[in-house]
Structures are given as structure tokens and as C-alpha cells.
Design a protein around this motif. Sequence first.
Motif, PDB file in Angstrom:
ATOM      1  N   THR A   1      -8.137   1.790   2.388  1.00 12.46           N
ATOM      2  CA  THR A   1      -7.195   1.711   1.261  1.00 12.46           C
ATOM      3  C   THR A   1      -7.988   1.526  -0.016  1.00 12.46           C
TER       4      THR A   1
ATOM      5  N   TRP B   1     -11.166   9.891   4.077  1.00 15.13           N
ATOM      6  CA  TRP B   1      -9.741  10.157   4.335  1.00 15.13           C
ATOM      7  C   TRP B   1      -9.565  11.399   5.177  1.00 15.13           C
TER       8      TRP B   1
ATOM      9  N   SER C   1      -6.110  -1.785   7.506  1.00 12.86           N
ATOM     10  CA  SER C   1      -7.148  -0.994   6.835  1.00 12.86           C
ATOM     11  C   SER C   1      -8.129  -1.875   6.056  1.00 12.86           C
TER      12      SER C   1
ATOM     13  N   ALA D   1      -2.680   0.178  -4.653  1.00 15.69           N
ATOM     14  CA  ALA D   1      -3.447   0.428  -3.431  1.00 15.69           C
ATOM     15  C   ALA D   1      -2.876   1.664  -2.740  1.00 15.69           C
TER      16      ALA D   1
ATOM     17  N   HIS E   1       1.269   5.043   1.074  1.00 16.94           N
ATOM     18  CA  HIS E   1       0.679   5.947   2.066  1.00 16.94           C
ATOM     19  C   HIS E   1       0.943   7.391   1.657  1.00 16.94           C
TER      20      HIS E   1
ATOM     21  N   ILE F   1       0.854  -1.186   0.000  1.00 19.30           N
ATOM     22  CA  ILE F   1       0.000   0.000   0.000  1.00 19.30           C
ATOM     23  C   ILE F   1       0.894   1.242   0.000  1.00 19.30           C
TER      24      ILE F   1
ATOM     25  N   VAL G   1      -9.642  -2.727   2.673  1.00 21.62           N
ATOM     26  CA  VAL G   1      -9.128  -2.562   1.306  1.00 21.62           C
ATOM     27  C   VAL G   1     -10.301  -2.708   0.345  1.00 21.62           C
TER      28      VAL G   1
ATOM     29  N   ARG H   1      -3.519   4.763   0.466  1.00 21.24           N
ATOM     30  CA  ARG H   1      -4.263   5.136   1.685  1.00 21.24           C
ATOM     31  C   ARG H   1      -3.684   6.403   2.285  1.00 21.24           C
TER      32      ARG H   1
END
Length: 341
Positions: free
Chosen positions: A96, A91, A179, A117, A65, A63, A181, A119
Motif C-alpha cells: 500500500t 503491483w 499489506s 493510501a 483498492h 486503503i 504500508v 493498493r
Amino acid sequence: MNTLILDAKQEQSYKVCSDIIRSGGLVAFPTETVYGLGANGFCENAVKKIFEAKGRPSDNPLILHVESIAQAEKLYRDIPQSFYKLAEVFWPAPLTIICKKASCVPDAVSGGLDTVAVRMPSDKHALRLIHESGVPIAAPSANLSGKPSPTRAEHVIQDMQGRIDAILCAGDCKYGVESTVISLVNLPTILRPGIITPHMISAVIGEVQISKSVFSPLHEGELAPSPGMKYKHYSPDAEVMAFSGNADEMRAKICSAYDMNCVNKMKCIILASAETAHLYGDRQLEIMGSAKAPESMCSSLFAAFRKYNEYDYILCETLADEELGLAYMNRLLRACGFLVL
Ligand code: AMP
Ligand code: MG
């Protein structure tokens, strides 16, 4: 390798950690879900080090970030409206979102897939590290592959000391499970349940599917919608056993497994809810939280797996697999190999 252990309360820790990220090193850091193991998401070589440090299969994507929707937009292409709806409502959050990837995302991040992905975490330490690093941070959970995710700095130290450049230490992670997904590539589909629940998501974007691999193991030769689903997860050395039924049925099954194994000199622990704890007499147990507030049970699950790692059996109550209970059950099912007694 010498691993720097740094305090997230100290101002200078962020400069040290962001310098390491920018120069291609690895830093474990707190998020509101679990601790992450971060590297510069634009640097293929740095990202490859994550897989080595964790012993993670290289086809299991990471993922990215980010600190803003604007930073996320640059990592995707063909962005659907549903991305903006979800990101604007939730958010920063433990959510994600998977969309088609932009060419700037290295293959090492996406595990060779055409999707990525992304997040935006809400934890202030994580956001500050991303901000000061100036790049998206690629990060899986900061545990050895297959082990329970780390929800405390000491868990990260256990697994990662000597394998990475630095560990940014703060308190316990707020949620303690990874998280949610969701993939928006075709019909919106939840690939991993978490604190942002199916109902919360469908209230914003309408119908959402839940991948069947959330509930059941993949069959041989079956293609995984999310490569992480192929692998055994979250397992302590102790054998995790899960029991179903109403409170009385669960109690009867758990007590019988406990008593039979204790007679045979096995060490057993029961993971129970506050509501059912009194049913187990003087058997050894850990109260995980309230079954009426599954997020409280989620936040103690991985810590309990680590605490009782050296035991023979961890005997667990199950929750209804809906909404927040789904997040708990998904981790429990993976830890017990989907066998519920
Ligand atoms: P971790 O960061 O280790 O907690 O795991 C991230 C999860 O997201 C894993 O189960 C991955 O397989 C999944 N994932 C990450 N990127 C993608 C992607 N592009 N498509 C499908 N699943 C993904
Ligand atoms: Mg993980």
C-alpha cells in the motif's frame, strides 16, 4: 440486516456484489492479504457505513483498492517518481502506497488527512470485483475493530453477518497478514511491515526508513504517523503473551508460564514453530509454520488467535524482527500490548 453469503466461484456473485458497491452498500471480499470490507471509495456515505459496521474510529483512514496504476494516479496529487518505481515493480501486490491525495478522495476515506493510501491487490477475486464495480473500493480488514483480521470466509461471517450487505466467500487468504504500508510523502517510511519487505523496497527506491511505532507503542500525546497505530489491534479474548530469547530460553519461559497457569486450571496453548515444537513435551501446542520461512508463520497467526479465542493464555514464540519476521512480530507485539517476556 440480511447478509447475502455468496460463492466467489459463481459468475453471478460478481454482478450482485458490484451492484451493491455501486449503490452504496458494503461487501466483504477476499484479497491475498486478509478479507476486506469494501465500499464505493468515492461515496462518503457508503464509506461511513464501514466505520459503523466495524466499530472503527473515524480518524483511522482506509486503503483504496484499485485495478491499475492509471486508476491510482487519479487518486493522488504531486506524485513522486518513487511511486511509479514501486508500483511498476511490485503491483499487483500486498503493498500500500501513501501519497498526497487528490480532491476526488472523500475526507471519510483519508480520516481527514491530506494523504491517501492506495493498493492494487493481486487476488483475482478482488481484482474482478474492483473491475466490475468501476470505482476504487475503500476497504479495511473485514473484522470488528480490535479483533484479529479475518483470513478465512468463516471469520468474516463470525464478525460481520447481519452488519453488511454481502460476503463474497473464497478460500483462505494467501498471506494472512495485511499489506506493507509505505508513505512517500516525505522520506520513504514503512508504517506497517508486511510481505513486501524493507530490503525488497530499498532495492527499488534506495533508502527506506521504518517507523519506530512498528516496534514500540506510542507515548501519550505523541502524534501517530499512521492513525491505526494508536489503537490496540489483533487481540483475541485470550491473553496473548510473547517470549524472547534463543530456542532454549524461550522454551524454558514458555514451559514455566504454561505449567504455572495449567496448575491453576487456566487453558493455555503454545504457538510454536516446526523447528521447536518437539521441545514442549506433551503440552498443547499449534505448529504455526517454519521459523526459517516466517511467511508461513504469518499466514497462520490470525487464524490461531481466533481458534484459541476462548482460551485463557496464548503463549507465543518470537522471531527476529527483520524482513518477513518483522511482519510477524509487528502483529504479535500489538496483540500482546508490546510486552515481551
Ligand atoms: P486496515 O485497512 O484496517 O488494515 O488498515 C490500514 C492502515 O493504513 C491503518 O493502520 C491506517 O492507519 C493506515 N493508513 C491508511 N491511510 C493512511 C494515511 N493516509 N496515512 C497514514 N496511515 C494510513
Ligand atoms: Mg485492520
